[in-house]
Each structure stands twice: as C-alpha cells, then as structure tokens.
Design a protein around this motif. Structure first.
Motif, PDB file in Angstrom:
ATOM      1  N   ALA A  12       0.828  -1.203   0.000  1.00 51.52           N
ATOM      2  CA  ALA A  12       0.000   0.000   0.000  1.00 51.52           C
ATOM      3  C   ALA A  12       0.865   1.257   0.000  1.00 51.52           C
ATOM      4  N   TYR A  13       1.990   1.199   0.729  1.00 49.66           N
ATOM      5  CA  TYR A  13       2.892   2.352   0.725  1.00 49.66           C
ATOM      6  C   TYR A  13       3.651   2.437  -0.596  1.00 49.66           C
ATOM      7  N   ILE A  14       4.181   1.324  -1.053  1.00 52.10           N
ATOM      8  CA  ILE A  14       4.982   1.323  -2.277  1.00 52.10           C
ATOM      9  C   ILE A  14       4.175   1.845  -3.455  1.00 52.10           C
ATOM     10  N   ASP A  15       2.902   1.514  -3.505  1.00 47.66           N
ATOM     11  CA  ASP A  15       2.062   1.879  -4.649  1.00 47.66           C
ATOM     12  C   ASP A  15       1.573   3.324  -4.597  1.00 47.66           C
ATOM     13  N   ARG A  16       1.806   4.017  -3.495  1.00 48.65           N
ATOM     14  CA  ARG A  16       1.433   5.428  -3.422  1.00 48.65           C
ATOM     15  C   ARG A  16       2.413   6.291  -4.191  1.00 48.65           C
ATOM     16  N   GLU A  17       1.920   7.367  -4.772  1.00 44.08           N
ATOM     17  CA  GLU A  17       2.792   8.330  -5.447  1.00 44.08           C
ATOM     18  C   GLU A  17       3.092   9.530  -4.566  1.00 44.08           C
ATOM     19  N   ASP A  18       2.247   9.752  -3.544  1.00 43.15           N
ATOM     20  CA  ASP A  18       2.408  10.923  -2.682  1.00 43.15           C
ATOM     21  C   ASP A  18       2.979  10.497  -1.331  1.00 43.15           C
ATOM     22  N   ASP A  19       4.019   9.678  -1.353  1.00 42.40           N
ATOM     23  CA  ASP A  19       4.583   9.196  -0.102  1.00 42.40           C
ATOM     24  C   ASP A  19       5.655  10.157   0.404  1.00 42.40           C
ATOM     25  N   LEU A  20       6.541   9.690   1.233  1.00 44.39           N
ATOM     26  CA  LEU A  20       7.493  10.580   1.904  1.00 44.39           C
ATOM     27  C   LEU A  20       8.327  11.391   0.916  1.00 44.39           C
ATOM     28  N   ILE A  21       8.849  10.733  -0.120  1.00 46.72           N
ATOM     29  CA  ILE A  21       9.578  11.408  -1.190  1.00 46.72           C
ATOM     30  C   ILE A  21       8.786  11.212  -2.477  1.00 46.72           C
ATOM     31  N   PRO A  22       8.343  12.265  -3.126  1.00 50.51           N
ATOM     32  CA  PRO A  22       7.497  12.115  -4.315  1.00 50.51           C
ATOM     33  C   PRO A  22       8.137  11.218  -5.374  1.00 50.51           C
ATOM     34  N   ASP A  23       7.361  10.301  -5.904  1.00 45.29           N
ATOM     35  CA  ASP A  23       7.881   9.337  -6.876  1.00 45.29           C
ATOM     36  C   ASP A  23       8.345  10.004  -8.169  1.00 45.29           C
ATOM     37  N   ARG A  24       7.913  11.220  -8.427  1.00 43.17           N
ATOM     38  CA  ARG A  24       8.273  11.876  -9.689  1.00 43.17           C
ATOM     39  C   ARG A  24       9.749  12.283  -9.733  1.00 43.17           C
TER      40      ARG A  24
ATOM     41  N   PRO B  33      13.618  11.985 -10.043  1.00 40.40           N
ATOM     42  CA  PRO B  33      14.539  10.970 -10.571  1.00 40.40           C
ATOM     43  C   PRO B  33      15.372  10.350  -9.447  1.00 40.40           C
ATOM     44  N   LEU B  34      15.469   9.040  -9.426  1.00 41.38           N
ATOM     45  CA  LEU B  34      16.217   8.257  -8.451  1.00 41.38           C
ATOM     46  C   LEU B  34      15.681   8.424  -7.032  1.00 41.38           C
ATOM     47  N   LEU B  35      15.699   9.640  -6.519  1.00 45.63           N
ATOM     48  CA  LEU B  35      15.304   9.857  -5.129  1.00 45.63           C
ATOM     49  C   LEU B  35      13.845   9.513  -4.874  1.00 45.63           C
ATOM     50  N   GLY B  36      13.027   9.538  -5.909  1.00 46.14           N
ATOM     51  CA  GLY B  36      11.614   9.250  -5.715  1.00 46.14           C
ATOM     52  C   GLY B  36      11.326   7.844  -5.231  1.00 46.14           C
ATOM     53  N   ARG B  37      12.275   6.931  -5.444  1.00 46.25           N
ATOM     54  CA  ARG B  37      12.095   5.561  -4.975  1.00 46.25           C
ATOM     55  C   ARG B  37      12.909   5.256  -3.725  1.00 46.25           C
ATOM     56  N   LEU B  38      13.624   6.245  -3.233  1.00 49.27           N
ATOM     57  CA  LEU B  38      14.508   5.997  -2.099  1.00 49.27           C
ATOM     58  C   LEU B  38      13.742   5.577  -0.853  1.00 49.27           C
ATOM     59  N   ASP B  39      12.643   6.259  -0.548  1.00 48.10           N
ATOM     60  CA  ASP B  39      11.880   5.874   0.642  1.00 48.10           C
ATOM     61  C   ASP B  39      11.256   4.491   0.477  1.00 48.10           C
ATOM     62  N   ASP B  40      10.882   4.140  -0.767  1.00 47.64           N
ATOM     63  CA  ASP B  40      10.305   2.815  -1.004  1.00 47.64           C
ATOM     64  C   ASP B  40      11.326   1.718  -0.704  1.00 47.64           C
ATOM     65  N   VAL B  41      12.544   1.871  -1.249  1.00 45.73           N
ATOM     66  CA  VAL B  41      13.534   0.825  -1.038  1.00 45.73           C
ATOM     67  C   VAL B  41      14.036   0.821   0.408  1.00 45.73           C
ATOM     68  N   LEU B  42      14.036   1.976   1.060  1.00 49.07           N
ATOM     69  CA  LEU B  42      14.426   2.004   2.468  1.00 49.07           C
ATOM     70  C   LEU B  42      13.405   1.250   3.320  1.00 49.07           C
ATOM     71  N   LEU B  43      12.123   1.422   3.007  1.00 46.16           N
ATOM     72  CA  LEU B  43      11.092   0.690   3.735  1.00 46.16           C
ATOM     73  C   LEU B  43      11.266  -0.813   3.531  1.00 46.16           C
ATOM     74  N   ILE B  44      11.524  -1.216   2.291  1.00 44.98           N
ATOM     75  CA  ILE B  44      11.756  -2.635   2.017  1.00 44.98           C
ATOM     76  C   ILE B  44      12.972  -3.136   2.796  1.00 44.98           C
ATOM     77  N   GLU B  45      14.033  -2.360   2.786  1.00 46.90           N
ATOM     78  CA  GLU B  45      15.276  -2.757   3.455  1.00 46.90           C
ATOM     79  C   GLU B  45      15.084  -2.928   4.958  1.00 46.90           C
ATOM     80  N   LEU B  46      14.486  -1.936   5.603  1.00 49.69           N
ATOM     81  CA  LEU B  46      14.384  -1.964   7.063  1.00 49.69           C
ATOM     82  C   LEU B  46      13.359  -2.979   7.551  1.00 49.69           C
ATOM     83  N   ALA B  47      12.300  -3.209   6.763  1.00 43.84           N
ATOM     84  CA  ALA B  47      11.266  -4.151   7.180  1.00 43.84           C
ATOM     85  C   ALA B  47      11.534  -5.570   6.691  1.00 43.84           C
TER      86      ALA B  47
END
Length: 217
Positions: free
Chosen positions: A115-127, A129-143
């Motif tokens: 549910a978090y990964i599929d959001r576009e308006d999460d902690l760092i906007p997905d739009r 470049p590169l950084l837009g997926r940083l919070d997604d991969v950090l969530l995957i990494e830590l959890a």
C-alpha cells in the motif's frame, strides 16, 4: 547476527557520511527532498509496525542516504534501487500464487508494505529521478527481516517448480516441493551423522602403540 537484507549489499543507512550536501545536510541540487519531522515520524512508525526491531528513521539519516545514492554513478544507483524493488515484486507475486499459502499475518504485513509502495504521494514524491524511490527501497530494506524467510522459501519454490516441473494441482506442486526438500534435509543429516561416526571411529587409539615380533639381530 546482522538482520537479513533483500540484497547482499545492505544500504549504508546507519553509517554513511559523505556526498554533496548543502548547509542543512540536504543533497545538493535537490531541495525538494527537504523533509518534515511529522512525515518522517509517520514513515518511521510504519517501518516499526512492519518490523519492530528496525533502525530508527530520522531526517539526518535520510538526507545522508540520499547523498550516498546521488554520489553513485547513475547506472549503479539504478541497480541499487531495482534490485530491492525486484524483491518487492516477489512478495507481490507470492500473494497471487495459488500454490503458495502464506499466513494471514504475513499477508497483512505485505499488503501494508504494498500500500505504501504503490502510493505516489509518499514521503519522497515518486516523480523525482532516483530519489523518488529511495523511501520505497528504504522501507523494504528496514522491514525485510519480517518477510525474509517467506520470500526466500517462495523463491526456492519457484526455482523448484521451474526446474523440476512437478505435476498436479498447485497444492500438489507445493506438497512435492516440501516433500523433496525434507528428503534432502534428511539426507544431509544422515550424511553429517555418518561423517561424525567415521571421525569418532577413526581417532588415534589411546595409550602407546605396541610392536610385536622377533627383535632384530
């Protein structure tokens, strides 16, 4: 022992110091990543809802992780992100696989993660470049420790299904995988036990060695 991570190269979340940053510690040239305390706290809450023993997330660590990502060559940075997102897709696949029956607790946690990964308006906007997926991969990494065992078993099952091509229904295919893996484990235990017995029986006998026969003239 360190926590399991989705790849063989953990993110330098807790110890990296470097990269190009501005006076506030934000990655140079990317003011959009300025993060609010409440948003980061909400992200941290989600991380620990999924895996209570995860490292704490705060703005300085996030900024330094972003600086690390931007310090990499673009191809390497993309690989760091893609490799973790691929593990996320494996979790997505196991939910939809009729041959895989994970527990309700695991299913609930994976759905929260998705549910978090599929959001576009999460902690760092997905739009971004590169950084837009940083919070997604950090969530995957830590959890990831919450999902590691399930994900690794499912990956092994997929490999077994691809190479051995078991017949029958999806349920029968999984039963075949379990049966064969248990047989391999029992064979390994038997081999280890035989090696231990051979070692025990092959030890040097106690006491001095005695030589019999006629003395030399």
């Amino acid at each position: 022992m360190p926590h399991p991570t989705p790849t063989d190269h953990p993110l330098p979340f807790e110890h990296y110091r470097g990269g190009l940053t501005d006076s506030l510690g934000a990655p140079a040239g990317f003011p959009e990543i300025a993060l609010s305390g409440p948003a980061v706290a909400q992200f941290d809450e989600l991380v620990h809802d999924l895996y209570p023993d995860a490292a704490r997330v705060d703005p300085p660590r996030l900024q330094q992780l972003a600086a690390w990502l931007l310090s990499l060559p673009e191809e390497q940075a993309s690989e760091e992100l893609d490799s973790r997102m691929q593990r996320m897709e494996e979790l997505r696949a196991l939910l939809d696989d009729t041959a895989w029956d994970c527990s309700d607790a695991i299913r609930l946690r994976i759905n929260k993660l998705l549910a978090y990964i599929d959001r576009e308006d999460d902690l760092i906007p997905d739009r971004l470049p590169l950084l837009g997926r940083l919070d997604d991969v950090l969530l995957i990494e830590l959890a990831w420790p919450a999902f590691a065992a399930e994900a690794n078993e499912y990956r092994d099952f997929c490999l077994y299904r691809q190479t051995e091509r078991p017949a029958g229904t999806p349920e029968q295919q999984r039963e075949a995988w379990l049966r064969d893996r248990l047989a391999e484990l029992e064979l390994l235990r038997h081999s280890t036990r035989m090696e231990d017995e051979h070692f025990a029986n092959g030890r040097t006998p106690e006491g001095p060695m005695r030589v019999t026969g006629s003395p030399l003239p």
